[in-house]
Write an enzyme that holds these catalytic residues in place. Structure first.
Site, PDB file in Angstrom:
ATOM      1  N   GLU A  92     -15.656   7.559  29.357  1.00 42.26           N
ATOM      2  CA  GLU A  92     -15.207   6.660  30.422  1.00 42.26           C
ATOM      3  C   GLU A  92     -16.378   5.883  31.009  1.00 42.26           C
ATOM      4  O   GLU A  92     -17.409   6.456  31.337  1.00 42.26           O
ATOM      5  CB  GLU A  92     -14.529   7.481  31.525  1.00 42.26           C
ATOM      6  CG  GLU A  92     -13.251   6.880  32.037  1.00 42.26           C
ATOM      7  CD  GLU A  92     -12.163   6.837  30.971  1.00 42.26           C
ATOM      8  OE1 GLU A  92     -11.907   5.736  30.439  1.00 42.26           O
ATOM      9  OE2 GLU A  92     -11.571   7.875  30.683  1.00 42.26           O
ATOM     10  N   SER A 110       9.882 -11.952  31.535  1.00 42.25           N
ATOM     11  CA  SER A 110       9.755 -10.515  31.335  1.00 42.25           C
ATOM     12  C   SER A 110      11.100  -9.849  31.569  1.00 42.25           C
ATOM     13  O   SER A 110      11.911 -10.303  32.382  1.00 42.25           O
ATOM     14  CB  SER A 110       8.720  -9.947  32.306  1.00 42.25           C
ATOM     15  OG  SER A 110       8.771  -8.544  32.325  1.00 42.25           O
ATOM     16  N   ALA A 149      -1.129   2.820  35.555  1.00 37.74           N
ATOM     17  CA  ALA A 149      -1.375   4.237  35.314  1.00 37.74           C
ATOM     18  C   ALA A 149      -2.676   4.500  34.572  1.00 37.74           C
ATOM     19  O   ALA A 149      -2.982   5.641  34.249  1.00 37.74           O
ATOM     20  CB  ALA A 149      -0.206   4.838  34.524  1.00 37.74           C
ATOM     21  N   GLY A 150      -3.434   3.451  34.271  1.00 37.89           N
ATOM     22  CA  GLY A 150      -4.653   3.649  33.502  1.00 37.89           C
ATOM     23  C   GLY A 150      -4.396   3.827  32.025  1.00 37.89           C
ATOM     24  O   GLY A 150      -5.250   4.339  31.305  1.00 37.89           O
ATOM     25  N   LEU A 151      -3.221   3.409  31.543  1.00 39.20           N
ATOM     26  CA  LEU A 151      -2.879   3.517  30.130  1.00 39.20           C
ATOM     27  C   LEU A 151      -2.945   2.163  29.438  1.00 39.20           C
ATOM     28  O   LEU A 151      -2.443   1.983  28.338  1.00 39.20           O
ATOM     29  CB  LEU A 151      -1.493   4.135  29.959  1.00 39.20           C
ATOM     30  CG  LEU A 151      -1.307   5.518  30.596  1.00 39.20           C
ATOM     31  CD1 LEU A 151       0.091   6.039  30.313  1.00 39.20           C
ATOM     32  CD2 LEU A 151      -2.349   6.501  30.089  1.00 39.20           C
ATOM     33  N   SER A 152      -3.555   1.200  30.112  1.00 40.09           N
ATOM     34  CA  SER A 152      -3.840  -0.102  29.540  1.00 40.09           C
ATOM     35  C   SER A 152      -2.599  -0.925  29.237  1.00 40.09           C
ATOM     36  O   SER A 152      -2.461  -1.518  28.174  1.00 40.09           O
ATOM     37  CB  SER A 152      -4.690   0.061  28.268  1.00 40.09           C
ATOM     38  OG  SER A 152      -5.382  -1.131  27.978  1.00 40.09           O
ATOM     39  N   SER A 153      -1.712  -1.000  30.207  1.00 36.44           N
ATOM     40  CA  SER A 153      -0.515  -1.824  30.045  1.00 36.44           C
ATOM     41  C   SER A 153      -0.862  -3.292  29.877  1.00 36.44           C
ATOM     42  O   SER A 153      -0.208  -4.014  29.109  1.00 36.44           O
ATOM     43  CB  SER A 153       0.416  -1.641  31.249  1.00 36.44           C
ATOM     44  OG  SER A 153      -0.240  -1.966  32.466  1.00 36.44           O
ATOM     45  N   ASP A 205     -10.232  -0.742  25.328  1.00 32.93           N
ATOM     46  CA  ASP A 205      -8.775  -0.751  25.351  1.00 32.93           C
ATOM     47  C   ASP A 205      -8.197  -1.592  24.216  1.00 32.93           C
ATOM     48  O   ASP A 205      -7.261  -1.183  23.517  1.00 32.93           O
ATOM     49  CB  ASP A 205      -8.280  -1.276  26.700  1.00 32.93           C
ATOM     50  CG  ASP A 205      -8.710  -0.384  27.850  1.00 32.93           C
ATOM     51  OD1 ASP A 205      -9.131   0.751  27.591  1.00 32.93           O
ATOM     52  OD2 ASP A 205      -8.622  -0.830  29.011  1.00 32.93           O
TER      53      ASP A 205
END
Length: 396
Positions: free
Chosen positions: A47, A81, A137-141, A186
């Site tokens: 990280e 969207s 969420a930190g999941l790289s949306s 990412d």
């Protein structure tokens, strides 16, 4: 590979593609030229090392952003969207400028701008986005959106961009159009991911290799604990950490913190102020943890990396100071109820934690974390499993 033949797409994608195609035709009055998807990612370990030219070990997850796109004959861009109620956003290619786009539209528009800056002729287009990558969420949306769009435009324009080209294009979109000072991790995971593997990436030369990472044969699951504390890479916390790293490298006389070894830290402590030293110590030790994790995954496997995940979280909490009470509670509770290792993942200041957990302890960990959040008065977390999945591809 960054793209795949539609016939090779995962069967589970077909219903989603058909539904999105039908919605596109309803909204825009014609069929799309194609549908592309790109996954979010979980960073297993490594990280804030990417922009320090270090090592990272992310993997693409089985949650994706999908875009249905039709090229237009004019310079109009229409974006819609499936979530939210903002309706169609309309702009033109000639008005694309950094800082002008709002909300989710800045990600596809940023990619279009970055490709145009590379000299690629990008057409006007109609675009419909659908995504099941959790937001914030930190999941790289955001990168999932960008990677789906760059994969689509690479196909539609015949630009012939390599995975590395697309990584750099989306990084420029993030850095210069969106205004988020992110590295290349990412995008690399989303574009280069492979089922059953993590992506070991050297962020100095972009050399990538696949490392086996399959939890099921080891009797493990990887839980993602979305704390529901939203984060943003464009805010000051992320930028200030990056500035501290750049200052540390300058004072230590190296090109990047990648060039500092663990054995150098004692000397570095006498040259740097206390805060900058701790920021540097995190990056240096985190790089070392990534290398250890790669070695262990190639040998004893996932069951051996738990202590590295634990040490990574402690470093991010204490040295880099990017955790938060919700993340710490998720990590500590998971460990206390059977996880072999846990850490926050992503840029920090919110987002998600991961917990590598024996299958027979999964329900216990889920229940304990949910109860701990309720007892603390925190918003209920979203807890789910993820598996390493394929990277960006065309699905229809």
């Amino acid at each position: 590979m960054s793209t795949q033949d539609p016939a090779k797409a995962a069967p589970a994608s077909a219903p989603a593609a058909q539904s999105l195609g039908a919605r596109f035709e309803l909204e825009f009055g014609g069929a799309p030229d194609g549908i592309w998807q790109a996954p979010g990612r979980v960073n297993l370990i490594g990280e804030h090392t990417d922009y320090n030219e270090g090592f990272v070990l992310p993997f693409a997850i089985d949650r994706t952003a999908r875009v249905a796109i039709a090229a237009r004959q004019d310079s109009t861009v229409r974006l819609l969207s499936t979530y939210g109620d903002q309706g169609v956003v309309t702009t033109t290619l000639g008005t694309l400028r950094p800082g002008t786009a709002k909300g989710w539209t800045k990600y596809p528009l940023g990619v279009m701008w970055a490709l145009r800056e590379r000299g690629i002729t990008v057409p006007g287009l109609d675009l419909l986005l659908d995504s099941n990558v959790p937001l914030g969420a930190g999941l790289s949306s955001s990168h999932a959106i960008e990677c789906a769009v760059v994969t689509a435009l690479n196909d539609l324009t015949g630009a012939g961009l390599s995975a590395q080209d697309m990584v750099l294009a989306t990084q420029r979109a993030e850095n210069d159009f969106v205004g988020a000072p992110t590295g290349i991790m990412d995008q690399s995971a989303s574009l280069r991911g492979s089922k059953g593997h993590a992506v070991f990436l050297d962020c100095r030369d972009q050399k990538a290799s696949l490392v086996p990472f399959e939890t099921e044969p080891a009797g493990l699951v990887l839980l993602v604990i979305d704390t529901k504390v939203s984060h943003s890479h464009a805010d000051g916390g992320y930028a200030s950490r990056r500035e501290s790293c750049e200052l540390g490298a300058e004072v230590l006389g190296v090109k990047a913190l990648r060039d500092v070894e663990v054995a150098d830290l004692e000397e570095a402590s006498g040259l740097l102020d206390e805060v900058t030293f701790r920021r540097v110590r995190h990056v240096v030790t985190e790089n070392d943890r990534v290398l250890q994790a790669v070695e262990l995954l190639g040998g004893p496997g996932p069951s051996a990396i738990g202590p590295l995940l634990d040490a990574s979280h402690a470093s991010m909490r204490d040295d880099f100071e990017i955790s938060c009470p919700e993340l710490d509670l998720a990590v500590d509770t998971s460990r206390a109820h059977g996880a072999t290792g846990a850490r926050m993942t992503g840029g920090g200041f919110g987002g998600a934690a991961i917990a590598l957990t024996p299958v027979d302890a999964e329900q216990k960990v889920r229940a304990a974390v949910t109860q701990a959040f309720a007892d603390a008065g925190f918003k209920a977390p979203d807890i789910f499993t993820v598996s390493p999945a394929a990277g960006a591809m065309r699905i229809a």
